[in-house]
Scaffold this motif. Structure first.
Motif: not given
Length: 169
Positions: A85-111
């Motif tokens: 997951v990357y922020d608007d500046d292209g830096q990788e961020v932990p999933i738990d620090e991503a915006d809520p929709p991105v966090r939900t998307a990642v968790r849903t896909l991982l499940a």
């Protein structure tokens, strides 16, 4: 909300309606019309007997298809696939620090990738119950973008892509 029982619609009819809506949205997104993609999905969901159920089913269908394509890209599931997951500046961020929709998307896909369909459903249900409309739109855009990107990558590598996606992209 309508008094029509959403379960009264035959499953093949519902699935076709959802794949048609998703296919139209993917085509719009391919043409660079993200707003048009969301309009197509929103219109299909609003027209449904139970819009909540259809919104959930549409997103779960997209994440399920993404999961299958991730498995194909991971050598049929034998090689790990890394999600970042990357922020608007292209830096990788932990999933738990991503915006809520991105966090939900990642968790849903991982499940889904790990065969936890109930976990994927729970993620979408939490979002439907608590997310603001713009967050739900962002979650849908994420699902559509991943579907488009994963299908492109699978097609480039001559890997299987679900027919309904192949026919629209």
């Amino acid at each position: 909300m309508s008094d029509v029982d959403p379960d009264s619609e035959p499953e093949p009819t519902r699935r076709r309606r959802l794949t048609d809506a998703a296919g139209a949205a993917l085509s719009a997104m391919r043409a660079g019309q993200d707003d048009g993609a969301l309009d197509r999905v929103a219109a299909a969901v609003r027209a449904a007997p139970d819009s909540h159920t259809d919104a959930r089913e549409l997103m779960l269908m997209l994440f399920h298809e993404c999961s299958g394509m991730v498995a194909e890209l991971g050598s049929g599931g034998s090689a790990p696939v890394k999600m970042q997951v990357y922020d608007d500046d292209g830096q990788e961020v932990p999933i738990d620090e991503a915006d809520p929709p991105v966090r939900t998307a990642v968790r849903t896909l991982l499940a889904e990738v790990h065969g936890d369909t109930d976990g994927a459903k729970a993620q979408i249900e939490i979002a439907l119950a608590n997310a603001a409309p713009d967050e739900m739109a962002a979650l849908m855009v994420q699902a559509l973008r991943w579907t488009l990107r994963l299908s492109d990558e699978c097609l480039n590598r001559d890997l299987p892509v679900p027919d309904w996606i192949r026919d629209t992209v």
